[in-house]
Write an enzyme that holds these catalytic residues in place. Structure first.
Site, PDB file in Angstrom:
ATOM      1  N   TYR A  64       0.843  -1.198   0.000  1.00 51.64           N
ATOM      2  CA  TYR A  64       0.000   0.000   0.000  1.00 51.64           C
ATOM      3  C   TYR A  64       0.883   1.255   0.000  1.00 51.64           C
ATOM      4  CZ  TYR A  64      -3.833  -3.126   1.465  1.00 51.64           C
ATOM      5  OH  TYR A  64      -4.761  -4.134   1.557  1.00 51.64           O
ATOM      6  N   TYR A 207     -12.522  -7.691   3.466  1.00 48.67           N
ATOM      7  CA  TYR A 207     -12.203  -6.331   3.044  1.00 48.67           C
ATOM      8  C   TYR A 207     -13.224  -5.850   2.018  1.00 48.67           C
ATOM      9  CZ  TYR A 207      -9.631  -8.102  -1.181  1.00 48.67           C
ATOM     10  OH  TYR A 207      -9.255  -8.687  -2.369  1.00 48.67           O
TER      11      TYR A 207
END
Length: 319
Positions: A64, A207
């Site tokens: 990320y 998620y």
């Protein structure tokens, strides 16, 4: 807020609040799966707000922002007295050109770099991000088991694995958890994966319960059209017609249900995933303290059986 409902994750000793802070978007812009530019101070404030409200775990990944999300999580944790569980993921690696690849042969290097960025001595849950390359799963999972024995990580899990891939890993070492995508728009894990996890005591932290913001109630066609060029959602099918129109109508319907309880469509979307008994907890992203406040009610809000039935009937009628 220590009285928030908690659920133990799989075979671990981790009692999780029903929602955790997802740190994908705070990786910032200028990488392949970015959500567009992001202010780092707002990210830190969002993390602090989540922790102040009682959320007790953070989920991030090395990839990320190509390490940036982990760095921001580390900075945020240095400036708060809260001690949340810290989860991160490996297997998506990048080079000096910022090109992302997949490898399960560099996990030992990856964990050391993640520990430094996060500024922690031990990672509470370390997860293989993607089962790619498939032929490296056994080697990668064996390394994960070694890291657990060495104490660098407390528990080990996987993300985006199918049943056969989980079975292969379980022959080497127990699986604490699976992290799959799951929302009203993406229900692919329902037929096989969730029953398998429930049968084998594997915790599930899903998620994208709001489908990357589509089901928040704040998304519009105009907002989608104005996404920055480096926002990965520009190319996601769920954000393109004819799916976009259907999905925004679904969000509007969820908003009507939420209005009866004083919560947003996004909170209803998250609560719908948490009504699934195989789900331990949901990952919920937040890019500002205001966004965190908006979704926080999902830590405690629960749909009635009747409301779940109404939503499921709507989904069946609008495939």
């Amino acid at each position: 807020m220590s009285d928030l409902e908690k659920k133990v994750l799989g075979n671990s000793d981790l009692a999780l609040t029903r929602i955790g802070f997802g740190a994908w978007a705070i990786g910032g812009g200028d990488w392949q799966f970015a959500w567009g530019p992001q202010d780092d101070q707002e990210s830190i404030e969002a993390i602090h707000r989540a922790l102040d409200l009682g959320i007790n775990w953070i989920d991030t990944a090395a990839v990320y922002g190509l390490g940036h999300s982990e760095e921001i999580v580390g900075k945020a944790l240095k400036t708060t007295s809260a001690k949340p569980y810290v989860f991160t993921k490996c297997s998506m690696v990048w080079d000096e050109t910022r090109t992302i690849g997949r490898s399960l042969k560099q996990i030992r290097r990856e964990v050391e770099e993640s520990l430094k960025r996060l500024q922690v001595e031990t990672i509470d849950l370390y997860q293989i991000h993607w089962p790619n390359p498939d032929e490296e799963i056994e080697e990668g999972w064996a390394t994960m088991a070694e890291l657990k024995k060495e104490g660098k990580v407390r528990w080990i899990g996987v993300s985006n694995f199918n049943v056969s891939q989980m079975e292969r890993a379980m022959k080497i070492a127990p699986l604490t958890s699976l992290q799959p995508p799951y929302s009203m728009i993406n229900r692919t894990i329902e037929p096989e994966i969730l029953p398998f996890c429930e049968k084998h005591g594997i915790g599930v932290i899903n998620y994208s319960p709001m489908q990357s913001g589509l089901l928040t109630g704040a998304m519009t066609k105009e907002r989608v059209a104005a996404f920055p060029k480096d926002d990965f959602r520009r190319n996601a099918k769920a954000f393109q017609e004819p799916a976009l129109d259907r999905n925004l109508k679904l969000a509007a319907m969820l908003g009507e249900i939420g209005a009866k309880h004083g919560v947003s469509a996004g909170v209803v979307a998250i609560a719908w995933t948490l009504a699934q008994p195989a789900i331990t907890a949901a990952i919920v992203g937040g890019r500002s303290g205001k966004q965190v406040d908006g979704v926080f009610p999902a830590a405690a809000f629960r749909l009635t059986e009747e409301e779940v039935t109404v939503i499921n009937s709507y989904l069946a009628a609008h495939p």
